[in-house]
Design a protein around this motif. Structure first.
Motif, PDB file in Angstrom:
ATOM      1  N   GLY A 175     -21.976  31.579   4.574  1.00 17.83           N
ATOM      2  CA  GLY A 175     -23.411  31.430   5.130  1.00 17.83           C
ATOM      3  C   GLY A 175     -24.419  31.543   4.118  1.00 17.83           C
ATOM      4  O   GLY A 175     -25.483  31.522   4.501  1.00 17.83           O
ATOM      5  N   VAL A 176     -24.272  31.418   2.791  1.00 13.21           N
ATOM      6  CA  VAL A 176     -25.285  31.560   1.790  1.00 13.21           C
ATOM      7  C   VAL A 176     -25.559  30.220   1.396  1.00 13.21           C
ATOM      8  O   VAL A 176     -26.551  29.945   0.515  1.00 13.21           O
ATOM      9  CB  VAL A 176     -24.898  32.388   0.607  1.00 13.21           C
ATOM     10  N   GLY A 177     -24.881  28.952   1.927  1.00 10.08           N
ATOM     11  CA  GLY A 177     -25.549  27.697   1.578  1.00 10.08           C
ATOM     12  C   GLY A 177     -24.676  26.711   0.747  1.00 10.08           C
ATOM     13  O   GLY A 177     -25.052  25.872   0.119  1.00 10.08           O
ATOM     14  N   LYS A 178     -23.212  27.047   0.596  1.00  9.19           N
ATOM     15  CA  LYS A 178     -22.488  26.292  -0.072  1.00  9.19           C
ATOM     16  C   LYS A 178     -22.283  24.949   0.359  1.00  9.19           C
ATOM     17  O   LYS A 178     -22.409  23.846  -0.255  1.00  9.19           O
ATOM     18  CB  LYS A 178     -20.863  26.688  -0.117  1.00  9.19           C
ATOM     19  N   THR A 179     -22.272  24.638   1.722  1.00 10.54           N
ATOM     20  CA  THR A 179     -21.844  23.616   2.189  1.00 10.54           C
ATOM     21  C   THR A 179     -23.031  22.513   2.139  1.00 10.54           C
ATOM     22  O   THR A 179     -23.011  21.498   1.820  1.00 10.54           O
ATOM     23  CB  THR A 179     -21.323  23.387   3.492  1.00 10.54           C
ATOM     24  N   VAL A 180     -24.287  23.241   2.543  1.00  6.06           N
ATOM     25  CA  VAL A 180     -25.615  22.575   2.430  1.00  6.06           C
ATOM     26  C   VAL A 180     -25.906  22.037   0.955  1.00  6.06           C
ATOM     27  O   VAL A 180     -26.330  20.697   0.721  1.00  6.06           O
ATOM     28  CB  VAL A 180     -26.737  23.470   2.795  1.00  6.06           C
ATOM     29  N   GLU A 204     -11.772  23.803   6.487  1.00  8.03           N
ATOM     30  CA  GLU A 204     -13.062  23.898   7.091  1.00  8.03           C
ATOM     31  C   GLU A 204     -13.214  23.966   8.511  1.00  8.03           C
ATOM     32  O   GLU A 204     -12.366  23.208   8.806  1.00  8.03           O
ATOM     33  CB  GLU A 204     -14.201  23.659   6.118  1.00  8.03           C
ATOM     34  N   ARG A 205     -14.413  23.882   9.089  1.00 10.85           N
ATOM     35  CA  ARG A 205     -14.524  23.392  10.383  1.00 10.85           C
ATOM     36  C   ARG A 205     -14.449  22.090  10.796  1.00 10.85           C
ATOM     37  O   ARG A 205     -15.176  21.292   9.780  1.00 10.85           O
ATOM     38  CB  ARG A 205     -15.804  24.089  11.065  1.00 10.85           C
ATOM     39  N   TYR A 355     -34.193  29.414  -1.043  1.00 11.79           N
ATOM     40  CA  TYR A 355     -33.230  28.427  -0.975  1.00 11.79           C
ATOM     41  C   TYR A 355     -33.345  27.463  -1.833  1.00 11.79           C
ATOM     42  O   TYR A 355     -34.432  26.971  -2.194  1.00 11.79           O
ATOM     43  CB  TYR A 355     -32.817  27.695   0.145  1.00 11.79           C
ATOM     44  N   PHE A 428     -34.712  20.653   0.644  1.00 13.80           N
ATOM     45  CA  PHE A 428     -33.477  19.730   0.380  1.00 13.80           C
ATOM     46  C   PHE A 428     -33.547  18.525   1.419  1.00 13.80           C
ATOM     47  O   PHE A 428     -34.360  18.699   2.679  1.00 13.80           O
ATOM     48  CB  PHE A 428     -32.198  20.279   0.715  1.00 13.80           C
TER      49      PHE A 428
HETATM   50  N1  LIG Z   1     -31.117  24.802   0.956  1.00 17.70           N
HETATM   51  C1  LIG Z   1     -31.431  25.393   2.160  1.00 17.70           C
HETATM   52  N2  LIG Z   1     -32.427  25.586   2.747  1.00 17.70           N
HETATM   53  C2  LIG Z   1     -32.694  25.777   3.980  1.00 17.70           C
HETATM   54  N3  LIG Z   1     -31.684  26.653   4.695  1.00 17.70           N
HETATM   55  C3  LIG Z   1     -30.469  26.632   4.232  1.00 17.70           C
HETATM   56  C4  LIG Z   1     -30.343  26.064   2.661  1.00 17.70           C
HETATM   57  N4  LIG Z   1     -28.934  26.508   2.457  1.00 17.70           N
HETATM   58  C5  LIG Z   1     -28.638  27.085   3.560  1.00 17.70           C
HETATM   59  N5  LIG Z   1     -29.344  27.356   4.433  1.00 17.70           N
HETATM   60  C6  LIG Z   1     -29.126  28.198   5.747  1.00 17.70           C
HETATM   61  O1  LIG Z   1     -27.856  28.684   5.626  1.00 17.70           O
HETATM   62  C7  LIG Z   1     -26.918  28.068   6.627  1.00 17.70           C
HETATM   63  C8  LIG Z   1     -25.551  28.405   6.010  1.00 17.70           C
HETATM   64  O2  LIG Z   1     -25.377  27.380   5.295  1.00 17.70           O
HETATM   65  P1  LIG Z   1     -23.916  26.620   4.830  1.00 17.70           P
HETATM   66  O3  LIG Z   1     -23.369  26.360   5.977  1.00 17.70           O
HETATM   67  O4  LIG Z   1     -24.217  25.894   3.627  1.00 17.70           O
HETATM   68  O5  LIG Z   1     -23.040  28.187   4.276  1.00 17.70           O
HETATM   69  P2  LIG Z   1     -21.834  28.334   3.616  1.00 17.70           P
HETATM   70  O6  LIG Z   1     -21.797  29.042   2.513  1.00 17.70           O
HETATM   71  O7  LIG Z   1     -21.170  26.830   3.622  1.00 17.70           O
HETATM   72  O8  LIG Z   1     -21.216  28.972   4.909  1.00 17.70           O
HETATM   73  P3  LIG Z   1     -19.566  29.217   5.500  1.00 17.70           P
HETATM   74  O9  LIG Z   1     -18.872  29.950   4.381  1.00 17.70           O
HETATM   75  O10 LIG Z   1     -19.812  29.897   6.482  1.00 17.70           O
HETATM   76  O11 LIG Z   1     -19.148  27.820   5.301  1.00 17.70           O
HETATM   77  C9  LIG Z   1     -27.427  26.914   7.023  1.00 17.70           C
HETATM   78  O12 LIG Z   1     -27.206  26.572   8.309  1.00 17.70           O
HETATM   79  C10 LIG Z   1     -28.992  26.809   6.783  1.00 17.70           C
HETATM   80  O13 LIG Z   1     -29.369  27.526   8.110  1.00 17.70           O
END
Ligand SMILES: Nc1ncnc2c1ncn2[C@@H]1O[C@H](COP(=O)(O)OP(=O)(O)OP(=O)(O)O)[C@@H](O)[C@H]1O
Length: 486
Positions: A175-180, A204-205, A355, A428
């Motif tokens: 949940g730190v934002g990799k997918t985003v 992944e999901r 972010y 973003f």
């Molecule tokens: N650049 C961004 N701007 C705003 N919010 C963000 C950003 N990146 C991440 N977030 C917030 O963090 C949440 C988790 O991001 P994301 O799904 O990319 O995490 P992840 O690292 O891929 O998680 P996982 O390992 O669980 O798949 C997003 O739903 C959003 O709320």
């Protein structure tokens, strides 16, 4: 009545077609692991695919992983085996698993076997196929590229620049934002990318796959994209091999059609994890931290095939989950060594809402070299890092004693570091819907100009909040003025 000898009879008849390979049979099933017995002459070699001729819900194919004796092979199933019984016939396919390649896979969503999983028709019967196991291009055929790939994301372009034809990965805990970040890069790059894109969704999901599909459709690039998914609800064999299926499709476009390829993989850690599950199921002794003993070679087998050749360029962007935020995890450490750009996402920064939460100190790139980015960019990046590192050192003192105890020079350094940290955030395109901020892309030149101005003290008096989640220095100046007058 004359009786022909069998030799005469066979001489008279036209040559009979090759008999089909001798079928074997299932002798044991333990979850995804299937033991198969064949006549001695028909034991399939390692990594060959065997079709299980059952009446289950879907086609069942298993890949041979080891030979238990001269007649018995142990294989890992690529689909669910629930209901499979001993004695079920099995037939070697005569080679490794193959993936459909070429024009027909574009605009389609496939599974590890290359079967269509979208709402469309099956792939046309004549679609060419390639084996998913093959060696990487030889060193002589590789052409490492060092052309900068500007992403418009300030922190990446400044501190961990990416290369066209290079390999970049986003590392981070849950949940730190990799997918985003990967989605944002897709949005920014796919539209101006002239070749084709291949997306591998590994472990992944399923929801994320659906979102990506919609995203690609919306941006009009679906007909130049192939999506291959082996998601978290699928058996380990499928998650383990789906990356190779995607790579095979990418290699075909690179080698046969000489097209540039953008290869996206989310999430490579799930490939390693699936490999560990398979290894455990096969009864192999685990190695460090419970990983498979073949960890390094499995990662290399995947990563070494992601390569550019003189004919065409493959640019790879990967997401890597870091278990328990532990960057010393053997799988994570092993993956680092294969990359040109490693973009590390920090939980502390995500918690502060900074972010993209790209850690300016942990992220690296082999392109951040004066010979590639130029002396000025290189020195500026070093200065930014130094200033932020100094601020981090002072943070404990500030927490205990307050800013007042710092020297004037340190107070100034803190002021600039905090402005730099905020300047390196940006809204973003893909998060517009839930942040309410319109996404921005910042040219590298503007990023460098902004950092230079902050470090030179030109913005010391501007409000810190004006730097947060905006684009260029000019936009920040306007915000600051508006804040003062408003
Ligand atoms: N650049 C961004 N701007 C705003 N919010 C963000 C950003 N990146 C991440 N977030 C917030 O963090 C949440 C988790 O991001 P994301 O799904 O990319 O995490 P992840 O690292 O891929 O998680 P996982 O390992 O669980 O798949 C997003 O739903 C959003 O709320």
């Amino acid at each position: 009545m004359s009786v022909q000898s069998s030799a005469e009879a066979s001489a008279d008849r036209p040559a009979a077609p090759e008999p089909p390979p001798e079928p074997g049979q299932v002798v044991a099933v333990r979850g995804s692991v299937i033991d198969l017995r064949f006549p001695e002459s028909a034991l399939p070699p390692l990594f060959d695919a065997v079709e299980i001729l059952w009446d289950g819900p879907e086609r069942l194919v298993a890949e041979v992983q080891s030979h238990l004796d001269a007649r018995t092979a142990r294989a890992i199933a690529l689909q669910g085996t629930s209901g499979l019984r001993r004695g079920t016939p099995a037939r070697p396919t005569g080679g490794p698993l193959t993936a459909p390649v070429g024009e027909a896979v574009l605009g389609r969503l496939l599974d590890v076997m290359g079967l269509a999983r979208d709402d469309g028709p099956e792939l046309p019967p004549g679609t060419p196929r390639s084996p998913i196991h093959r060696p990487p291009p030889s060193l002589a055929r590789r052409s490492p590229r060092r052309d900068l790939l500007e992403t418009g994301i300030k922190v990446i372009d400044l501190l961990a620049p990416m290369a066209r034809g290079g390999k970049a990965a986003m590392f981070g805990g849950a949940g730190v934002g990799k997918t985003v970040l990967v989605m944002e890069l897709i949005r920014k790059m796919v539209e101006r990318h002239t070749g084709i894109s291949v997306f591998a969704g590994i472990g992944e999901r399923s929801r994320e796959g659906q979102e990506l599909w919609e995203e690609m459709k919306r941006s009009g690039v679906l007909d130049r994209t192939a999506l291959v998914f082996g998601q978290m609800n699928e058996p380990p064999g499928a998650r383990w091999r789906v990356g190779l299926t995607a790579l095979t499709i990418a290699e075909h476009f690179r080698d046969e059609e000489m097209l540039d390829v953008l290869l996206l993989m989310d999430n490579v850690f799930r490939f390693v994890q699936a490999g560990a599950e398979v290894s455990g199921l096969l009864g192999r002794l685990p190695s460090r931290v419970g990983y498979q003993p073949t960890l390094a070679s499995e990662i290399a087998e995947l990563e070494e095939r992601v390569a550019s050749t003189p004919g065409a360029v493959v640019t790879a962007i990967q997401a890597v989950y870091v278990p328990a935020d532990d960057f010393s995890d053997p799988a994570v450490a092993e993956l680092f060594s294969h990359l040109d750009s490693s973009i590390v996402l920090s939980r502390a920064m995500a918690a502060e809402g900074l972010y993209p939460a790209v850690d300016p100190l942990g992220s690296t790139s082999s392109l951040l070299d004066p010979l590639v980015v130029g002396e000025a960019h290189y020195r500026l990046a070093e200065e930014v890092r130094k200033t932020i590192a100094h601020y981090r050192e002072l943070q404990d003192v500030i927490a205990l004693l307050g800013m007042e105890e710092l020297s004037a020079a340190d107070r100034l350094a803190v002021r600039r570091a905090r402005r730099l940290q905020r300047f390196l955030t940006q809204p973003f395109l893909v998060t517009e819907a839930f942040t309410g901020h319109g996404g921005v892309s910042v040219p590298l030149e503007e990023t460098l100009k902004g950092c230079r101005a902050i470090l030179d003290g030109q913005c010391d008096d501007w409000a810190e909040s004006a730097f947060f989640m905006t684009g260029t220095l000019d936009q920040i100046r306007e915000r600051d003025r508006a804040g003062r007058t408003g």
